[in-house]
Write a protein that holds these residues in place. Structure first.
Motif, PDB file in Angstrom:
ATOM      1  N   VAL A  26     -46.069 -30.921   7.336  1.00 32.79           N
ATOM      2  CA  VAL A  26     -47.023 -30.933   6.600  1.00 32.79           C
ATOM      3  C   VAL A  26     -47.023 -32.674   6.270  1.00 32.79           C
ATOM      4  CG1 VAL A  26     -47.766 -30.812   4.021  1.00 32.79           C
ATOM      5  CG2 VAL A  26     -47.245 -28.737   5.403  1.00 32.79           C
ATOM      6  N   LEU A  27     -45.833 -32.897   5.834  1.00 31.34           N
ATOM      7  CA  LEU A  27     -45.697 -34.634   5.513  1.00 31.34           C
ATOM      8  C   LEU A  27     -46.141 -35.153   6.893  1.00 31.34           C
ATOM      9  CD1 LEU A  27     -42.423 -34.490   3.632  1.00 31.34           C
ATOM     10  CD2 LEU A  27     -44.916 -34.534   2.739  1.00 31.34           C
ATOM     11  N   GLN A  28     -45.646 -34.796   8.064  1.00 31.45           N
ATOM     12  CA  GLN A  28     -45.983 -35.571   9.205  1.00 31.45           C
ATOM     13  C   GLN A  28     -47.470 -35.794   9.279  1.00 31.45           C
ATOM     14  OE1 GLN A  28     -44.100 -37.480  10.613  1.00 31.45           O
ATOM     15  NE2 GLN A  28     -42.112 -36.922  10.578  1.00 31.45           N
ATOM     16  N   GLU A  29     -47.875 -34.553   9.233  1.00 29.16           N
ATOM     17  CA  GLU A  29     -49.396 -34.650   9.315  1.00 29.16           C
ATOM     18  C   GLU A  29     -50.293 -35.375   8.279  1.00 29.16           C
ATOM     19  OE1 GLU A  29     -53.069 -33.079  11.389  1.00 29.16           O
ATOM     20  OE2 GLU A  29     -51.059 -33.202  11.979  1.00 29.16           O
ATOM     21  N   ILE A  30     -49.852 -35.182   7.201  1.00 25.98           N
ATOM     22  CA  ILE A  30     -50.785 -36.109   5.955  1.00 25.98           C
ATOM     23  C   ILE A  30     -50.402 -37.530   6.228  1.00 25.98           C
ATOM     24  CG2 ILE A  30     -50.276 -36.824   3.568  1.00 25.98           C
ATOM     25  CD1 ILE A  30     -49.759 -33.854   2.819  1.00 25.98           C
ATOM     26  N   ASN A  31     -49.180 -37.940   6.837  1.00 28.92           N
ATOM     27  CA  ASN A  31     -48.860 -39.329   7.195  1.00 28.92           C
ATOM     28  C   ASN A  31     -49.831 -39.877   8.167  1.00 28.92           C
ATOM     29  OD1 ASN A  31     -47.180 -41.946   6.674  1.00 28.92           O
ATOM     30  ND2 ASN A  31     -46.611 -41.409   8.805  1.00 28.92           N
ATOM     31  N   LYS A  32     -49.820 -38.956   9.232  1.00 29.41           N
ATOM     32  CA  LYS A  32     -50.737 -39.398  10.287  1.00 29.41           C
ATOM     33  C   LYS A  32     -52.190 -39.432  10.140  1.00 29.41           C
ATOM     34  CE  LYS A  32     -51.960 -37.556  15.073  1.00 29.41           C
ATOM     35  NZ  LYS A  32     -51.757 -36.252  15.899  1.00 29.41           N
ATOM     36  N   PHE A  34     -53.794 -39.433   7.122  1.00 27.85           N
ATOM     37  CA  PHE A  34     -54.419 -39.854   5.765  1.00 27.85           C
ATOM     38  C   PHE A  34     -53.623 -41.335   5.413  1.00 27.85           C
ATOM     39  CE2 PHE A  34     -55.015 -35.300   5.429  1.00 27.85           C
ATOM     40  CZ  PHE A  34     -56.353 -35.380   5.619  1.00 27.85           C
ATOM     41  N   ILE A  35     -52.532 -41.633   5.936  1.00 29.27           N
ATOM     42  CA  ILE A  35     -51.819 -42.620   5.551  1.00 29.27           C
ATOM     43  C   ILE A  35     -51.934 -43.692   6.401  1.00 29.27           C
ATOM     44  CG2 ILE A  35     -49.653 -43.536   4.551  1.00 29.27           C
ATOM     45  CD1 ILE A  35     -49.177 -40.809   3.172  1.00 29.27           C
ATOM     46  N   LYS A 287     -48.724 -43.257  -1.949  1.00 28.64           N
ATOM     47  CA  LYS A 287     -50.011 -42.324  -1.922  1.00 28.64           C
ATOM     48  C   LYS A 287     -49.840 -41.412  -2.983  1.00 28.64           C
ATOM     49  CE  LYS A 287     -53.482 -40.199   0.156  1.00 28.64           C
ATOM     50  NZ  LYS A 287     -54.834 -40.739  -0.092  1.00 28.64           N
ATOM     51  N   LEU A 288     -48.741 -40.891  -3.325  1.00 29.52           N
ATOM     52  CA  LEU A 288     -48.583 -40.120  -4.329  1.00 29.52           C
ATOM     53  C   LEU A 288     -48.970 -40.744  -5.753  1.00 29.52           C
ATOM     54  CD1 LEU A 288     -47.659 -37.132  -5.508  1.00 29.52           C
ATOM     55  CD2 LEU A 288     -45.353 -38.412  -5.738  1.00 29.52           C
ATOM     56  N   ARG A 289     -48.438 -41.927  -5.836  1.00 30.36           N
ATOM     57  CA  ARG A 289     -48.772 -42.817  -7.092  1.00 30.36           C
ATOM     58  C   ARG A 289     -50.258 -43.094  -7.177  1.00 30.36           C
ATOM     59  NH1 ARG A 289     -48.309 -48.557  -6.752  1.00 30.36           N
ATOM     60  NH2 ARG A 289     -49.373 -48.096  -4.539  1.00 30.36           N
ATOM     61  N   ASP A 290     -50.836 -43.433  -6.122  1.00 31.38           N
ATOM     62  CA  ASP A 290     -52.454 -43.490  -6.057  1.00 31.38           C
ATOM     63  C   ASP A 290     -52.982 -42.374  -6.525  1.00 31.38           C
ATOM     64  OD1 ASP A 290     -51.712 -46.183  -5.221  1.00 31.38           O
ATOM     65  OD2 ASP A 290     -52.261 -45.758  -3.129  1.00 31.38           O
ATOM     66  N   ILE A 384     -48.052 -27.103  -0.324  1.00 28.74           N
ATOM     67  CA  ILE A 384     -48.329 -27.197  -1.636  1.00 28.74           C
ATOM     68  C   ILE A 384     -48.111 -28.661  -2.163  1.00 28.74           C
ATOM     69  CG2 ILE A 384     -45.996 -26.941  -2.860  1.00 28.74           C
ATOM     70  CD1 ILE A 384     -47.538 -24.890  -4.827  1.00 28.74           C
ATOM     71  N   ILE A 385     -47.216 -29.453  -1.359  1.00 25.04           N
ATOM     72  CA  ILE A 385     -47.160 -30.865  -1.908  1.00 25.04           C
ATOM     73  C   ILE A 385     -48.420 -31.640  -1.499  1.00 25.04           C
ATOM     74  CG2 ILE A 385     -46.270 -31.674   0.759  1.00 25.04           C
ATOM     75  CD1 ILE A 385     -45.633 -33.188  -2.889  1.00 25.04           C
ATOM     76  N   ALA A 386     -49.330 -31.041  -0.573  1.00 18.63           N
ATOM     77  CA  ALA A 386     -50.647 -31.770  -0.185  1.00 18.63           C
ATOM     78  C   ALA A 386     -51.432 -31.834  -1.367  1.00 18.63           C
ATOM     79  CB  ALA A 386     -51.301 -31.015   0.818  1.00 18.63           C
ATOM     80  N   LYS A 387     -51.401 -30.984  -2.260  1.00 23.32           N
ATOM     81  CA  LYS A 387     -52.416 -31.148  -3.325  1.00 23.32           C
ATOM     82  C   LYS A 387     -52.370 -32.296  -4.187  1.00 23.32           C
ATOM     83  CE  LYS A 387     -50.414 -28.136  -6.844  1.00 23.32           C
ATOM     84  NZ  LYS A 387     -50.580 -26.920  -7.568  1.00 23.32           N
ATOM     85  N   TYR A 388     -50.923 -32.639  -4.270  1.00 20.31           N
ATOM     86  CA  TYR A 388     -50.577 -34.027  -5.190  1.00 20.31           C
ATOM     87  C   TYR A 388     -50.603 -35.219  -4.394  1.00 20.31           C
ATOM     88  CZ  TYR A 388     -48.372 -30.271  -7.956  1.00 20.31           C
ATOM     89  OH  TYR A 388     -48.435 -29.210  -9.022  1.00 20.31           O
ATOM     90  N   LEU A 389     -50.465 -35.239  -3.043  1.00 16.84           N
ATOM     91  CA  LEU A 389     -50.735 -36.314  -2.293  1.00 16.84           C
ATOM     92  C   LEU A 389     -52.249 -36.801  -1.879  1.00 16.84           C
ATOM     93  CD1 LEU A 389     -47.694 -35.707   0.192  1.00 16.84           C
ATOM     94  CD2 LEU A 389     -47.754 -37.733  -1.503  1.00 16.84           C
ATOM     95  N   LEU A 390     -52.985 -35.856  -1.783  1.00 19.78           N
ATOM     96  CA  LEU A 390     -54.054 -36.168  -1.159  1.00 19.78           C
ATOM     97  C   LEU A 390     -55.303 -35.979  -2.362  1.00 19.78           C
ATOM     98  CD1 LEU A 390     -53.783 -33.744   1.989  1.00 19.78           C
ATOM     99  CD2 LEU A 390     -53.352 -36.201   1.739  1.00 19.78           C
ATOM    100  N   THR A 391     -56.381 -36.663  -2.102  1.00 19.41           N
ATOM    101  CA  THR A 391     -57.581 -36.404  -2.765  1.00 19.41           C
ATOM    102  C   THR A 391     -58.305 -35.141  -2.544  1.00 19.41           C
ATOM    103  OG1 THR A 391     -59.143 -37.614  -1.275  1.00 19.41           O
ATOM    104  CG2 THR A 391     -58.035 -39.080  -2.533  1.00 19.41           C
ATOM    105  N   LYS A 392     -59.267 -34.954  -3.492  1.00 18.93           N
ATOM    106  CA  LYS A 392     -59.832 -33.397  -3.373  1.00 18.93           C
ATOM    107  C   LYS A 392     -60.574 -33.508  -1.883  1.00 18.93           C
ATOM    108  CE  LYS A 392     -61.090 -32.209  -8.117  1.00 18.93           C
ATOM    109  NZ  LYS A 392     -62.226 -31.891  -8.905  1.00 18.93           N
TER     110      LYS A 392
END
Length: 428
Positions: A26-32, A34-35, A287-290, A384-392
């Motif tokens: 999940v984290l690797q995919e988010i990083n790849k 969206f970040i 990303k979480l901060r933003d 579940i961490i994705a909902k906090y790291l990502l926009t809608k």
């Protein structure tokens, strides 16, 4: 790290392998997705920026003899060149490093504000009598006050003028926009100023970018500050440091133009090297901060927290899976916020968040506590961490991609980002 090595780490941590592996994915995919910045965009922008910068700085040298005499080099600073940028590669920080002649006897003095110094030249008249000072340093005096302290206001006003007259070589358009041509293309450039930065707004060749020129002065290691400051960890390979014209938060009766902020960017960049999961972790925190709208926590504060954590961790820690490193760091990051202290890495007397409203910091730490608790309470749902790291919008995209690739469905957010308690970042 191989799959076997990862499983060994998970066994030691007593975390179910399937859960942690999923969290890692999940984290690797988010990083790849969206970040991280697309390699093609990075290469294209670097080529254009280098070309525009070289042309522009060369013209600045022809327009102002003092700039030509003092200019040393450009330092490519900021999060983009640190490899910590989150979002499109459209903003760049470039430090124009200038040099004060040694014969003028520049002396750095500690100020009453940790992290800030004053610079005074002790032999101004003696230097101006030297043959080397003519004609390049004819306007040297305009950078200092009546006591020969280097003035941020005077330096910025001078640099503003240098950039403005440089624009005269380009074709004017309308509303302060100029046309700029070089081998990489034709560009429209506009100039603005804010704080210590003088910004070039560049558009053309399919890109838009804002380039902040920050006027800095560079000094050798023998002038490294000592009282209360960490020593240089790289005295042989990174002996230089900078001072930057950033105003401190200080009483108005203080001589504010005499305050210069110390900058150890080259040393900080070197400290972050060869730590595989460090930079991805910082970008996830940003990303979480933003996404949580915690703008009172500046990017440099997050970077500073990681510098402190780095000092306490063995190098092997940064070789562990990103999922492990991120959540260990997230817990420690939360504690810094909860305690209301992020000491400046180079001088702990300076609390970087000391002026942030205490209630705001408690709200931020409380939000982080909620996030950590929810992730821990649902170990079988690492997405579940994705909902906090990502926009809608990003979250919906992530859900669709996850359904298509894994056959499963990520949990829907129990709290939308718009319903979260938002804490405006107030200053005490």
């Amino acid at each position: 790290m191989s799959l076997i090595e990862l499983c060994v780490v998970l066994l030691v941590l007593r975390v179910p392998a399937s859960t942690s592996l999923n969290m890692e994915n999940v984290l690797q995919e988010i990083n790849k997705r969206f970040i991280s910045l697309p390699d093609e965009d990075v290469r294209r922008n670097n080529k254009i920026l280098d070309s525009v910068l070289t042309t522009f700085v060369d013209k600045m040298k022809t327009k102002d003899p003092l700039f030509k005499a003092m200019f040393r080099r450009v330092f490519y600073g900021g999060s983009y060149y640190d490899g910590l940028r989150v979002g499109k590669p459209e903003e760049f920080d470039l430090d124009l490093l200038l040099d004060i002649p040694t014969y003028a006897q520049p002396v750095l003095m500690e100020s009453n504000i940790p992290g800030f110094v004053h610079l005074q030249v002790k032999n101004f008249d003696g230097w101006m009598k030297q043959p080397e000072a003519k004609p390049g340093y004819a306007n040297f005096k305009k950078l200092f006050d009546d006591k020969f302290f280097l003035s941020t206001e005077k330096v910025l006003a001078w640099m503003h003028g240098v950039i403005q007259i440089t624009f005269n070589d380009f074709s004017p358009s309308s509303n302060g926009v100029y046309t700029f041509q070089n081998p990489t293309g034709t560009f429209k450039i506009k100039f603005s100023s804010s704080g210590p930065a003088l910004t070039l707004h560049i558009a053309g060749a399919g890109v838009k970018m804002d380039v902040d020129f920050v006027t800095c002065f560079v000094f050798s290691g023998k002038m490294w500050p000592i009282n209360g400051f960490k020593s240089n960890p790289f005295p042989s390979t990174k002996p230089e440091f900078f001072i930057v014209p950033k105003k401190p938060k200080a009483p108005e009766n203080q001589p504010i133009p005499r305050y210069w902020r110390l900058s150890f960017q080259e040393q900080e960049r070197a400290l972050m090297e060869d730590k595989r999961t460090l930079k991805p972790t910082i970008k996830l925190l940003k990303k979480l901060r933003d996404n949580q709208q915690q703008s009172c926590i500046a990017s440099y504060y997050i970077k500073t927290v990681l510098l402190h954590i780095m000092a306490q961790k063995e190098i092997d820690f940064w070789r562990k899976p990103l999922s492990h490193v991120f959540f260990v760091v997230l817990e420690e990051y939360k504690e810094f916020i909860k305690e209301g202290k992020i000491p400046y890495y180079w001088n702990k007397k300076n609390n970087l968040i000391g002026k942030v409203n205490a209630a705001t910091l408690q709200n931020v730490s409380g939000r982080l506590t909620t996030i950590i608790k929810e992730v821990k309470n649902f170990p079988d749902k690492p997405e579940i961490i994705a909902k906090y790291l990502l926009t809608k919008e990003e979250y919906r995209s992530f859900l669709g991609e996850t359904e298509n690739t894994s056959g499963g469905v990520c949990p829907q957010p129990t709290t939308s980002n718009n319903d979260q308690d938002k804490s405006s970042c107030l200053l005490s």
